[in-house]
Design an enzyme around this catalytic site. Structure first.
Site: not given
Length: 123
Positions: A51-53
């Protein structure tokens, strides 16, 4: 479910700290209903989702910046190593999605428990 964001300055030292915390964290209820058991104690399973966010910075303006997220050539090997070490520590394979894919993941949050771990701020 473990949502993982890999930062551009993350290393295997961060992985080691996170794995120890995740496997040992007492977040499941014992016979008295007290959060006193770990995922290992209850024979639980773990699903790891990239989940890069999670690496978003919202300090300035109204559009999140993802400059702190690691590029693929750094994040993919670290994510894979994290999953490998987490599986070893748990004693069973962890579930994973496809890194970088647009996945539809459903989560039923049992109780008001969501915990953020930041290996750069381990206090």
């Amino acid at each position: 479910m473990v949502l993982v964001g890999v930062g551009s300055d993350d290393t295997t030292t961060d992985i080691d700290w996170l794995v120890r915390k995740i496997v040992g964290m007492r977040i499941f209820p014992d016979a008295e209903g007290v959060m006193n058991l770990s995922v290992s104690d209850v024979g639980g399973e773990i699903l790891v989702v990239s989940q890069f966010t999670l690496m978003a910075s919202c300090k300035k303006g109204n559009r999140p910046s993802y400059v702190n997220a690691a590029p693929h050539e750094i994040s993919i090997p670290l994510y894979e190593e994290f999953c490998k070490r987490l599986s070893a520590a748990l004693g069973k394979e962890v579930g994973t999605g496809e890194f970088g894919a647009d996945m539809k993941v459903s989560l039923t949050n049992d109780g008001p428990v969501t915990i953020c771990l930041d290996s750069k701020n381990p206090v």
